[in-house]
Design an enzyme around this catalytic site. Structure first.
Site, PDB file in Angstrom:
ATOM      1  N   GLY A 180      46.746  24.942  33.844  1.00  0.00           N
ATOM      2  CA  GLY A 180      46.634  24.028  32.645  1.00  0.00           C
ATOM      3  C   GLY A 180      48.255  23.409  32.560  1.00  0.00           C
ATOM      4  CB  CYS A 209      42.823  34.933  45.020  1.00  0.00           C
ATOM      5  SG  CYS A 209      41.779  35.259  43.521  1.00  0.00           S
TER       6      CYS A 209
END
Lengths: 307, 270
Positions: free
Chosen positions: A221, A132
């Site tokens: 994305g 993360c």
């Protein structure tokens, strides 16, 4: 959801209707959100990465769209492992789609506690979130920056886990391939990559402030897809275990590309923003179309390209 | 592409019940029931429904509930906030236009109903029942800027309008069958009471509901409602009664920022 046999596969003894995986961090804090992804065509889901204790995450703004990508720093919000596993149990009352329980900790002993909890749950796989990028101000550099730490944690969890162990890796290190090899050598049953890229920063020039409250956020994305394809290609060439490839996949052709890079399954996350929650069904139809046009019997026939 | 606008607060109006209405320039294509995410980059980012839409202005009617709204309440005309949106599936104005409508509002939920009432064409017949705990809590107690077929208030303590809640008013003095649609927005226990009462009638209803929201663009899953998982920020915040009946979470619990469930008072925890 009615799906063609052309898309189905068996992954580690689990039948999957299609190769699309809902990755950790997207539509997955509750059984309802995961069921919604399945209803819309996801073949496998990941529960939001859980920590031992609940976390509220960062205050907003937590997301920002930029050209071709999203930047986010949710801050690992989750209800804690016990309640997270309850969500998986509830999910299983409604669906037999396999679930990955993703867990996050900063040391071996906490990872072992999380593993013991997952052992007693209805999850099918455990994923170690070693990457993360959005809590570094709190916890320092993500663990997957260090091959020694990755190896130590994977080895410890593997010795304790009743479930297959996945390691989720960061793209933001110099030696992703080396770390992937270490994770495999330590016993990882599959590798999941990539986590978000960067992190990056966006400044609101009117406010003269960072848009994301945590200042920096991971980038996902379409813009990150070439990085994901490259790393999946390199890692799948360097290890024997399956790779779940993700990063910017938005269309059926993107999934095929990821499979040709060597992935066994493909994660679809940020694409929900671009194409709606039914992006899974749309992508499945696009994969089928590609298979038909190219006279390919099954999606499992698409292998890593040799080059 | 999604972007944030720096918008100056053009006016701040104090409303009854400790609410304030903030006026800003309308640079959006927005319809009633939709919402915006507003931040000051210091106290978080929160969702706000529009309470009035004009061709060149939008209005937000806000109650002070946390650090961001506290900051907003300190702001005055000339200060700026950062706004993205509009988001969500608002009211179906095309369907509701020209029909006989019963609006049931409570507390801050009355704001989006006002924007809808003012937005619909004049031939729409609207009965507006506005509920609150007491006279001092009643938002828009003097009616709206547009003529309504009927406007009445109900307070739990009877300090203004009828004694009781909006459902009591319906039971005592409203013939539900004379309406084409019911539109309701307010605190969840009120919405539940509405749902339970109208279930024996065949009038279709629309509900505007709230959940803790983070991304507002449908990817984080924070505002998904169990067990269907529909997102308040995308499929909502306006849901049909049909969908609401599939959401077993509704009226029972909601989730906080961590995703932990919090049960409504009186709701079963099992």
């Amino acid at each position: 959801m009615e799906q063609s046999k052309k898309l189905s596969s068996v992954f580690m003894n689990h039948a999957l209707a299609n190769p699309l995986v809902l990755p950790a961090g997207v539509m997955d804090v509750s059984h309802g959100s995961m069921l919604f992804a399945v209803e819309n065509g996801a073949g496998m889901v990941t529960m939001k990465s859980c920590t031992l204790e609940p976390r509220s995450g960062h205050p907003g703004p937590v997301v920002c769209e930029i050209e071709g990508a999203m930047i986010n720093a949710m801050g690992l919000c989750n209800p804690g492992i016990d309640r997270g596993l309850e969500e998986i149990a509830t999910f299983k009352k409604f669906s037999d789609v396999p679930v990955i329980a993703s867990v996050f900790a900063t040391n071996v002993s906490d990872f072992l506690k999380l593993t013991q909890s997952v052992n007693d749950s209805s999850a099918d796989f455990i994923e170690l979130n070693l990457s993360c990028p959005n809590v570094s101000s709190e916890f320092g550099t993500p663990l997957s920056a260090s091959s020694e730490m990755v190896a130590e944690i994977v080895r410890a969890v593997k010795s304790e886990s009743k479930l297959p162990v996945f390691a989720k890796l960061s793209p933001n290190t110099h030696d992703v391939i080396g770390i992937a090899r270490e994770a495999e050598a330590a016993g990882a049953d599959a590798l999941v990559l990539i986590n978000t890229v960067g992190p990056g920063m966006v400044i609101d020039i009117d406010a003269r402030r960072p848009v994301i409250s945590a200042k920096f956020g991971g980038i996902s994305g379409p813009a990150v897809k070439p990085i994901a394809v490259k790393l999946v290609y390199q890692v799948s060439g360097a290890v024997q275990v399956p790779v779940i490839g993700m990063g910017g996949i938005t269309s059926g052709r993107d999934v095929i590309e990821m499979l040709m890079a060597g992935a066994s399954l493909a994660g679809v996350g940020t694409a929900i923003y671009y194409r709606g929650i039914d992006v899974f069904a749309k992508i499945n139809a696009e994969i089928e179309e590609f298979l038909e046009m190219n006279g390919i019997e099954s999606v499992t026939d698409i292998k890593r390209i040799e080059c | 592409m999604d972007r944030r606008f720096k918008l100056e607060i053009l006016s701040v109006t104090s409303e009854n019940g400790g609410h304030k209405t903030f006026e800003m320039k309308n640079v959006f294509d927005v319809s009633p029931g939709q919402f915006f995410m507003i931040t000051d980059y210091e106290n978080g980012e929160k969702p706000f429904s529009v309470s009035r839409i004009t061709p060149d202005r939008i209005f937000f009617t806000v109650k002070e509930v946390g650090s961001f709204t506290t900051k907003l309440f300190e702001m005055s005309a000339g200060d700026s906030v950062y706004v993205r949106g509009p988001y969500g599936n608002g009211f179906n104005c095309e369907l509701l236009a020209g029909k006989r409508l019963l609006f049931l509002g409570g507390g801050c939920g009355t704001g989006p109903l006002r924007s809808l009432a003012e937005f619909l064409p004049a031939e729409t017949e609207i009965t507006f029942i506005n509920g609150a705990r007491s006279k001092d809590d009643l938002l828009f107690k003097d009616g709206l800027a547009v003529p309504l077929s009927d406007f009445c208030c109900a307070t739990d303590d009877g300090s203004a309008g009828t004694v009781g809640n909006v459902v009591d008013v319906c039971k005592n003095s409203v013939d539900l069958n004379s309406y084409d649609y019911i539109v309701t927005s307010g605190p969840e226990p009120m919405l539940c009471a509405v749902r339970d009462y109208i279930s024996s009638f065949s009038v279709p209803a629309f509900y505007l509901i709230e959940r803790y929201m983070k991304c507002a663009v449908g990817i984080c899953g924070q505002c998904s409602v169990d067990p269907v998982g529909v997102r308040v920020c995308v499929e909502g915040p306006v849901f049909t009664g049909e969908m609401l009946n599939r959401l077993s979470e509704f009226g029972v619990y909601k989730r906080d920022a961590s995703g932990t469930k919090h049960y409504f008072k009186g709701a079963s925890g099992t």
